[in-house]
Structures are given as C-alpha cells and as structure tokens.
Design an enzyme around this catalytic site. Structure first.
Site, short mmCIF file in Angstrom:
data_model
loop_
_atom_site.label_atom_id
_atom_site.label_comp_id
_atom_site.label_asym_id
_atom_site.label_seq_id
_atom_site.Cartn_x
_atom_site.Cartn_y
_atom_site.Cartn_z
N ASP A 12 0.81 -1.21 0.00
CA ASP A 12 0.00 0.00 0.00
C ASP A 12 0.85 1.27 0.00
O ASP A 12 1.87 1.35 0.70
CB ASP A 12 -0.88 -0.01 1.26
N GLU A 66 1.32 -0.48 -5.07
CA GLU A 66 0.42 0.63 -5.38
C GLU A 66 1.20 1.93 -5.37
O GLU A 66 1.71 2.35 -4.33
CB GLU A 66 -0.71 0.71 -4.34
#
EC number: 3.2.1.20
Length: 574
Positions: free
Chosen positions: A220, A293
């Site tokens: 993330d 990401e």
C-alpha cells in the site's frame, strides 16, 4: 462511407514461450474488500468466514488469486489501514483459525491468497508506537519525531507539510513532548525507514504471513514511505505551493517533492522482493508475488520492476487507464495509455491492466454503464495480468451516501461542501449477491454501509440467468484467456478513428483474436484488412456484448465489420 483513421504505431509485443509462463504472468487477480464482501455472522460487516463461503464464486469466474484489503488487528480509524498488530487478525473479521481455514479452502480451489501490506505507517495504538512515545530506547526512533520550531514564543510543526487526509502532517504528542509525522490520518504515524531496525521488523512481518501460506502482498501507498533526509541540524524544508489550489488544508495545496517518490523507496521495494525470493527458496512451490500501489510518474513506476541488478515488484499497478481515462476520452486516448505501458515496460517484464479499486469511482459510474463490458474486454484481452475490483464483473455502480452517513475518514475530515469529492464510501458498499434482503450480503438490520438501491436488478444470482449480462460476458472473456493465443500471443493496439479501439492477439499456428470497441454512439463500419495483417477473409464472433445484434459463432467479412453504438466484440480468424 466511413472514415478510417489508423494510429500509425502498432505494437508487436513478443511474449515468452508457454513453458516459461508462471501462474501469475497471465493471472486473473481479484480485489476483495473484506468489510463488504460477505457477512457470515449477522453483524453487518463482512468477514473471513464469509469470504471462505464464497470462494467457489471466485472459481466460477476464473480467478487465479485474490488480494484482501487489510484484515489485521486495527482500531479501524481508516478501516484497517491503521494496523495495531501486524501479525494478528482483527476480531471483526474473525480469528487466525478462520484465516487458516480460508487458506486451506483456497488451496483446494487453486486460488492464491494475497494480503494487503501497509508499510508506511502503523496505528498509534501499535505497541511499537506506544513504546516510541514513551521514549524506550529500542523503539525511540521507530517513527519520525521532531520537537518543532518556536515562532514568536509559540511552538509550531517543523514543516508546512500537509496530510493526504487534510491538515498538518504533524501531530503533537504530550508524552514524548514532540511532533510525530503522519502522511495520512493522525492515528497513522509514519514509520522511520532510515532506522534499519524498522526495515528488518517489517521484513519479518512479510516472512510471518508468507510462512502462514499467503502467496504475496499488495503493498500500500509505497511512494509515501520515505521523506527527504533531514539536514545536519535534523530539519526538513517546507514544500512549495501549488498555486492552482487555494485551500491550505487540502493535500493538493503543496507540491509533494520532499514527501513522495524518494529514491530510497525503490531500494525498499527491492529489499521486500528479496524476502519473497528468500521464502520461495525456503518453501518452494509456486512463485510468490509483490503488487505495488503507486500513483507515480511512468518513469518511476518502470523502476519498480527492478533495476537490472535487483528484482522488484512483479506487478507494479498500471493505473494509466484507471486514473486518466474519462467519460469523454476517445479511442486515441485509450490506445495512447495502453501504449504508454507496453512501450515503456522493461524487456522481459509483464504488463497488468486495472480499471477499478476501493479508492476510485466504479467503471459504470465513472465511464458509463454501457462501457462496463468494454473495459472488461480490455483488461481481460490484453497480454499479462488482469485486476478486477469486486463487483466490477457484474457492473456494480457507486452508491450515493449522505454526509450524515459518511464514514470514510478522508471525507469526514473535510466538510459537507467538500466530502463528495473526497469520499471513497460509494465504491465500498456491500457486494450484491442476490435480490434477498441486503443483497444477500448480510441478515443484519443495518449494514456498515448502505446497500445499493439497484441490488434487485444488479446481482450475481440474477445475472447468472441473463445470457449477455455483464457477469456472463466477463466469464466468457475469462474463458477465452485460456487460449494459447491470449496466454502467449503478440499484441497490436490501435485506434480506428476517434470512436473505435482495436487490438489483435496473434500466435503462429493458432487463431488470431481481434477485439473491437465502439466507445461512442455512432455506427461504425470497419475494414479490418486495412488495419491488421494476416487475417482471414471471414471472421467469427466469439464474444459480444448486449449492444450487438450479432450472436456467438456468427460470421462477418473482415472488410466490412459493422459496429453499433457502444458495441464491443471479440472476433477470431477462421
């Protein structure tokens, strides 16, 4: 009469031999947002047992691997992205035994489980932060601390940096008598990766879950992990203004040149990949993978793959289509963005295609419900990895949620005038399984977010019974991906005028497949002989959407293919 404008650059991308293709290189990845997938215990929140119960559905639609948004112990200030125990399961989702049962059932169905890994920060309720705030020597420098600066006798944060969730990136801690950095929520203090102990501690977290049976991680918010190094006095510079934005509390008020995409970020990704390789060697079996990401410039993203010396992320998410395609985009724009990735990808790497996730408006709301099948044809028809966010396969759309009912902290920290621009709640509503109460998601009287009002029309049960539903078109496209041509064939991508996107997949000795997508509302007549080489005089319809009057196995002449408004089809040579 029709216009035929062909984008001059066609791409022929050579792919490896079938024997060299690992499970993930042509895999179908599916994101599950656990709070919204399936509630097994009637509390209105999805859980691990619910996911386990519905794994056969993932098998039905041909999913290779599913990544779960965070399931770890958390006070849920940001719905799991604020992790308090990096090696524990949050009780709202279940127990470690529930997770192990999920892994076992997934293994039976040959579905890999990928976990969401949040490296940038922990919760402020994490034991590491509690000890750091107390000044314990072992954890003192686990986070980014600064005593601030005194201006006219008033203590202020050390920099002007603005949080993604609005306001200062710095929050004062009374116990430590210092400010701590948080690029996101104040309850999400940033870890200090300039401390080697932090790097090792997080690598140990990866090892723990890999040994449990996870097949990798979606990492993330990677660009935020490092800030520019402090100077000799321990201070950082202010970030420059973005003159186009007037709200000083808004994240976009500043140009984040000192708090994102620092060069050390890539080195950390390479270090995490080393852990993957280490566990591959230790446990054997199928490859484990990293998905990263990053909404970063393309030249930065390509370095996530590796640098020629170090391996990096196998799947650095390709957000070209997700972030840049709009309702008004023409076929040239689609083609350009596809080429952006394919033309810049390092040799020997694998492309991936993404149109949705838990942070972005759904395809049907962003681009129009009549383009849902077209977008799925793109991600499932191009070479490499496809990534689907739960519900996009059946055409779920955003759900309007009032200011009073909004729970997303990114929106809640704004105001009633601004929240709709910031909220992510509309894309996180409960999965629509059936026309039963709460769309079959839960038997609770109230669900954590409201169920879409259209659930009786858009749900898995109903769409299974409609021949050209979004779900059934998706399943046909997925089945087609098992063909050798789609697994290992070359690709040529072009725009045929402003309205039609076309791409051809070809492999010597096998049928070629041509995808045609009419993005707009004009009727188009296409002479494919002038677009692609080595195609047969006649072509056969393999997949059609509900805008088509054609049916599967119908034939057409290559020099006169008629496309109705918003029609999307896959043809094969005969």
């Amino acid at each position: 009469m029709f216009k035929l404008l062909v984008l001059s650059c066609l791409l022929a991308l050579a792919l490896p031999s079938l024997a060299e293709v690992g499970w993930w290189k042509t895999g179908q990845f599916y994101q599950i947002y656990p709070r919204s997938f399936k509630d097994s215990d009637g509390d209105g929140v999805g859980d691990l047992i619910g996911i386990t119960q519905q794994l056969p559905y993932l098998k039905e639609i041909g999913i290779t691997a599913t990544w779960l948004s965070p399931i770890f112990t958390s006070p849920m200030a940001d719905f799991g992205y604020d992790v308090a125990d990096l090696k524990g399961i949050d009780p709202i989702f279940g127990t470690m035994e529930d997770f192990e049962a999920l892994l076992a059932r997934a293994k039976e169905l040959d579905i890999k489980i990928i976990l969401d890994f949040v490296p940038n920060h922990t919760s402020d309720e994490c034991d590491w932060f509690i000890r750091s705030a107390a000044g314990e020597e072992e954890y003192k420098d686990f986070y980014v601390w600064h005593t601030g600066k005194v201006v006219n006798g008033i203590r202020q944060p050390p920099t002007n940096w603005v949080s993604v969730f609005r306001g200062s990136m710095w929050t004062w801690n009374e116990q430590r008598q210092a400010y701590y950095l948080h690029q996101f929520h104040a309850k999400q203090p940033d870890l200090n990766y300039r401390n080697p102990k932090v790097v090792e501690a997080m690598k140990d977290v990866l090892r723990f879950w890999l040994r449990k049976g996870a097949y990798g991680f979606r990492i993330d918010a990677v660009p935020h992990v490092y800030e520019i190094p402090a100077d000799a006095d321990g201070n950082w510079p202010d970030e420059p203004r973005n003159e186009a934005v007037s709200d000083p509390e808004d994240y976009t008020y500043l140009q984040h040149i000192y708090t994102t995409d620092q060069p050390e970020t890539l080195e950390l990704v390479y270090a995490f990949r080393d852990v993957i390789e280490e566990i591959d060697a230790e446990l054997g079996g199928d490859d484990r993978v990293l998905l990263t990401e990053a909404y970063s410039p393309l030249e930065v993203l390509m370095q996530y793959y590796g640098n020629g010396t170090h391996l990096g992320s196998q799947i650095p998410f390709n957000f070209e289509l997700l972030a840049k395609i709009s309702y008004s985009s023409d076929a040239y724009h689609y083609s350009e963005l596809i080429h952006n990735w394919l033309d810049n990808m390092p040799e020997g790497q694998v492309a991936n295609w993404v149109f949705g996730n838990h942070d972005q408006s759904r395809i049907g709301s962003r681009l129009g419900a009549d383009r849902i099948d077209a977008c799925n044809m793109i991600i499932l028809g191009l070479p490499g990895v496809s990534v689907t966010y739960q519900g996009e396969e059946m055409g779920m759309t955003d759900v309007w949620i009032s200011w009073e009912d909004t729970v997303d902290p990114q929106a809640c920290q704004s105001n009633e005038q601004e929240f709709e621009r910031l909220t992510r709640d509309p894309v996180r509503t409960p999965f629509q399984w059936s026309d039963e109460v709460n769309a079959g998601f839960s038997n609770a009287s109230v669900t954590w977010l409201p169920v879409a009002s259209n659930y009786k029309l858009v749900n898995v049960k109903k769409e299974r019974g409609i021949a050209l539903s979004h779900l059934n078109v998706y399943k046909q496209l997925r089945a087609l991906r098992d063909e050798p041509t789609l697994k290992q064939g070359d690709v040529s991508v072009t725009a045929i005028g402003p309205n039609v996107l076309a791409f051809k997949r070809s492999l010597a000795g096998y049928k070629s497949y041509i995808t045609l997508i009419n993005i707009n509302d004009d009727v188009e007549s296409i002479n494919l002989d002038s677009v692609f080489t080595s195609i047969t005089t006649q072509l056969q319809y393999v997949v059609v959407n509900d805008k088509s009057v054609r049916r599967k196995n119908d034939l057409t002449f290559a020099n006169s293919v008629l496309l109705l408004p918003k029609e999307a089809v896959v043809l094969s040579t005969v």
